[in-house]
Design an enzyme around this catalytic site. Sequence first.
Site, PDB file in Angstrom:
ATOM      1  NE  ARG A   1      -3.624  -2.131   2.811  1.00  0.00           N
ATOM      2  CZ  ARG A   1      -3.344  -3.313   3.354  1.00  0.00           C
ATOM      3  NH1 ARG A   1      -2.104  -3.597   3.721  1.00  0.00           N
ATOM      4  NH2 ARG A   1      -4.294  -4.220   3.516  1.00  0.00           N
TER       5      ARG A   1
ATOM      6  NE  ARG B   1      -9.863  -7.804   4.098  1.00  0.00           N
ATOM      7  CZ  ARG B   1      -9.298  -6.827   3.429  1.00  0.00           C
ATOM      8  NH1 ARG B   1      -8.204  -6.239   3.877  1.00  0.00           N
ATOM      9  NH2 ARG B   1      -9.805  -6.433   2.276  1.00  0.00           N
TER      10      ARG B   1
ATOM     11  CG  HIS C   1      -5.174  -0.519   6.481  1.00  0.00           C
ATOM     12  ND1 HIS C   1      -5.871  -1.682   6.703  1.00  0.00           N
ATOM     13  CD2 HIS C   1      -5.372  -0.219   5.168  1.00  0.00           C
ATOM     14  CE1 HIS C   1      -6.461  -2.065   5.581  1.00  0.00           C
ATOM     15  NE2 HIS C   1      -6.166  -1.193   4.631  1.00  0.00           N
TER      16      HIS C   1
ATOM     17  CG  ASP D   1      -7.113  -4.048   8.773  1.00  0.00           C
ATOM     18  OD1 ASP D   1      -7.296  -4.355   7.577  1.00  0.00           O
ATOM     19  OD2 ASP D   1      -6.437  -3.057   9.123  1.00  0.00           O
TER      20      ASP D   1
HETATM   21  N1  LIG Z   1      -8.431   1.856   3.883  1.00  0.00           N
HETATM   22  C1  LIG Z   1      -8.871   0.690   3.439  1.00  0.00           C
HETATM   23  O1  LIG Z   1      -9.200  -0.211   4.205  1.00  0.00           O
HETATM   24  C2  LIG Z   1      -9.000   0.469   1.964  1.00  0.00           C
HETATM   25  C3  LIG Z   1      -9.724  -0.622   1.470  1.00  0.00           C
HETATM   26  C4  LIG Z   1      -9.838  -0.796   0.083  1.00  0.00           C
HETATM   27  C5  LIG Z   1      -9.235   0.121  -0.780  1.00  0.00           C
HETATM   28  N2  LIG Z   1      -8.538   1.159  -0.254  1.00  0.00           N
HETATM   29  C6  LIG Z   1      -7.932   2.182  -1.113  1.00  0.00           C
HETATM   30  O2  LIG Z   1      -9.011   2.956  -1.663  1.00  0.00           O
HETATM   31  C7  LIG Z   1      -8.581   3.516  -2.902  1.00  0.00           C
HETATM   32  C8  LIG Z   1      -9.631   3.238  -3.966  1.00  0.00           C
HETATM   33  O3  LIG Z   1      -9.686   1.863  -4.262  1.00  0.00           O
HETATM   34  P1  LIG Z   1     -10.668   1.332  -5.417  1.00  0.00           P
HETATM   35  O4  LIG Z   1     -10.508  -0.132  -5.454  1.00  0.00           O
HETATM   36  O5  LIG Z   1     -11.996   1.929  -5.232  1.00  0.00           O
HETATM   37  O6  LIG Z   1      -9.966   1.974  -6.693  1.00  0.00           O
HETATM   38  P2  LIG Z   1     -10.679   2.327  -8.108  1.00  0.00           P
HETATM   39  O7  LIG Z   1      -9.591   2.541  -9.078  1.00  0.00           O
HETATM   40  O8  LIG Z   1     -11.733   1.319  -8.394  1.00  0.00           O
HETATM   41  O9  LIG Z   1     -11.422   3.705  -7.797  1.00  0.00           O
HETATM   42  C9  LIG Z   1     -10.746   4.890  -7.530  1.00  0.00           C
HETATM   43  C10 LIG Z   1     -11.516   6.009  -8.188  1.00  0.00           C
HETATM   44  O10 LIG Z   1     -10.920   7.257  -7.823  1.00  0.00           O
HETATM   45  C11 LIG Z   1     -11.102   8.120  -8.928  1.00  0.00           C
HETATM   46  N3  LIG Z   1     -10.219   9.275  -8.820  1.00  0.00           N
HETATM   47  C12 LIG Z   1      -8.895   9.339  -9.045  1.00  0.00           C
HETATM   48  N4  LIG Z   1      -8.458  10.602  -8.843  1.00  0.00           N
HETATM   49  C13 LIG Z   1      -9.527  11.333  -8.481  1.00  0.00           C
HETATM   50  C14 LIG Z   1      -9.728  12.686  -8.145  1.00  0.00           C
HETATM   51  N5  LIG Z   1      -8.714  13.557  -8.126  1.00  0.00           N
HETATM   52  N6  LIG Z   1     -10.960  13.104  -7.831  1.00  0.00           N
HETATM   53  C15 LIG Z   1     -12.015  12.236  -7.852  1.00  0.00           C
HETATM   54  N7  LIG Z   1     -11.889  10.929  -8.167  1.00  0.00           N
HETATM   55  C16 LIG Z   1     -10.659  10.493  -8.483  1.00  0.00           C
HETATM   56  C17 LIG Z   1     -10.809   7.247 -10.141  1.00  0.00           C
HETATM   57  O11 LIG Z   1     -11.319   7.822 -11.328  1.00  0.00           O
HETATM   58  C18 LIG Z   1     -11.492   5.961  -9.730  1.00  0.00           C
HETATM   59  O12 LIG Z   1     -12.819   5.876 -10.233  1.00  0.00           O
HETATM   60  C19 LIG Z   1      -7.208   2.910  -3.192  1.00  0.00           C
HETATM   61  O13 LIG Z   1      -6.189   3.810  -2.792  1.00  0.00           O
HETATM   62  C20 LIG Z   1      -7.184   1.681  -2.304  1.00  0.00           C
HETATM   63  O14 LIG Z   1      -5.886   1.274  -1.998  1.00  0.00           O
HETATM   64  C21 LIG Z   1      -8.400   1.345   1.079  1.00  0.00           C
HETATM   65  O1  LIG Z   2      -5.149  -4.231   0.259  1.00  0.00           O
HETATM   66  C1  LIG Z   2      -5.304  -3.115  -0.232  1.00  0.00           C
HETATM   67  O2  LIG Z   2      -4.414  -2.564  -0.893  1.00  0.00           O
HETATM   68  C2  LIG Z   2      -6.622  -2.418  -0.122  1.00  0.00           C
HETATM   69  C3  LIG Z   2      -7.114  -2.297   1.276  1.00  0.00           C
HETATM   70  O3  LIG Z   2      -6.222  -1.596   2.090  1.00  0.00           O
HETATM   71  C4  LIG Z   2      -7.504  -3.614   1.867  1.00  0.00           C
HETATM   72  O4  LIG Z   2      -7.026  -3.937   2.945  1.00  0.00           O
HETATM   73  O5  LIG Z   2      -8.324  -4.317   1.242  1.00  0.00           O
END
Ligand SMILES: NC(=O)c1ccc[n+]([C@@H]2O[C@H](COP(=O)([O-])OP(=O)(O)OC[C@H]3O[C@@H](n4cnc5c(N)ncnc54)[C@H](O)[C@@H]3O)[C@@H](O)[C@H]2O)c1
Ligand SMILES: O=C(O)C[C@H](O)C(=O)O
Length: 308
Positions: free
Chosen positions: A88, A151, A175, A148
């Site tokens: 990440r 999970r 995380h 987490d």
């Molecule tokens: N914290 C957590 O537990 C957790 C869990 C899952 C995913 N994530 C993170 O969440 C983020 C999104 O994951 P995802 O699977 O939805 O990705 P994704 O690619 O499916 O969606 C991301 C979206 O953000 C949009 N985007 C990019 N720049 C932008 C901006 N400046 N303004 C508005 N929209 C914008 C993109 O067009 C895209 O549609 C990733 O960084 C991922 O690592 C975190």
């Molecule tokens: O694993 C990742 O990169 C996305 C998110 O933080 C998750 O835990 O699913």
Amino acid sequence: MKVTIVGAGAVGASCAEYVAIKDFASEVVLLDIKEGVAEGKAMDLMQTATLNSFDTKITGSTNDYSKTAGSDIAVITSGIPRKPGMTREELIGINAGIVKEVSSKLIEQSPDVILIVVSNPMDTMTYLVHKTTNLPKNRIIGMGGALDSARFKYRLSEALECPPSDVDGMVIGGHSDTGMVPLTRLATRNSVPVTAFLSEDRLNQVAEDTKVGGATLTKLLGTSAWYAPGAAVSGLVQAIACDQKKMFPCSALLEGEYGLNDLCIGVPAILGKNGLEEIVEIELDEAEKNKIKESAEGVKKTNGLLEV
Ligand SMILES: NC(=O)c1ccc[n+]([C@@H]2O[C@H](COP(=O)([O-])OP(=O)(O)OC[C@H]3O[C@@H](n4cnc5c(N)ncnc54)[C@H](O)[C@@H]3O)[C@@H](O)[C@H]2O)c1
Ligand SMILES: O=C(O)C[C@H](O)C(=O)O
């Protein structure tokens, strides 16, 4: 109650769907930079309203923040997800700029908003929002620990061969693949410590599987997960929107709690109408204290890469 979700990608859309199905918000705005995608997903989701029996109004916007004005809660999922083999932390270069810009635009339109940061590396992105906005610390919350912990409970239920609803447990710490601290000592099955049922080796396996939970799914899916992340975020949104005073592990700005300062990391917190209302300091044993300290060192190392 108006909820904005920035990033109408996998996690943003999943979160919008869970928020709508739970039917506690009057309005959800999905915003994305990709032309038409947020509008399309909002329309698709609205066409599930009669099927899923909700009255939440979902609208989409291509980068027009005026549509987000007056939001009570905003979720930031914009940015790139990792690919198999990546950490990440490797996402920081692209996501830091996006999260900084998005949080500032959201606050411009909704000065009283409570922000939930999801984009990775999440603890560092949450810290970045604290450093670059003037919001009070109760109004910036990072989501990672709720996912987490879900999970962890899934892995425990697998090991115990019981339904997940029998299990309680929590993951604190960063995380990240190495920084999570699953609290196996405190996990229970219907109030009975899981240590009464599972060997130390099996519990260590559960903890290790939990820590790489995101990486395991990323390898299977080719991108990171979205159902459980979306559901976890919707839980935080609901706790705030409905003033539930529920406890979740959240990434919070620490000022001395757990002996840590000047970073955001996962700790138990009470969520209610004021956002992150209280950090709960639980008694940790020496091994857990050392793991949290080590985890914090990892988060601080990543924070050091920020240009703020
Ligand atoms: N914290 C957590 O537990 C957790 C869990 C899952 C995913 N994530 C993170 O969440 C983020 C999104 O994951 P995802 O699977 O939805 O990705 P994704 O690619 O499916 O969606 C991301 C979206 O953000 C949009 N985007 C990019 N720049 C932008 C901006 N400046 N303004 C508005 N929209 C914008 C993109 O067009 C895209 O549609 C990733 O960084 C991922 O690592 C975190
Ligand atoms: O694993 C990742 O990169 C996305 C998110 O933080 C998750 O835990 O699913």
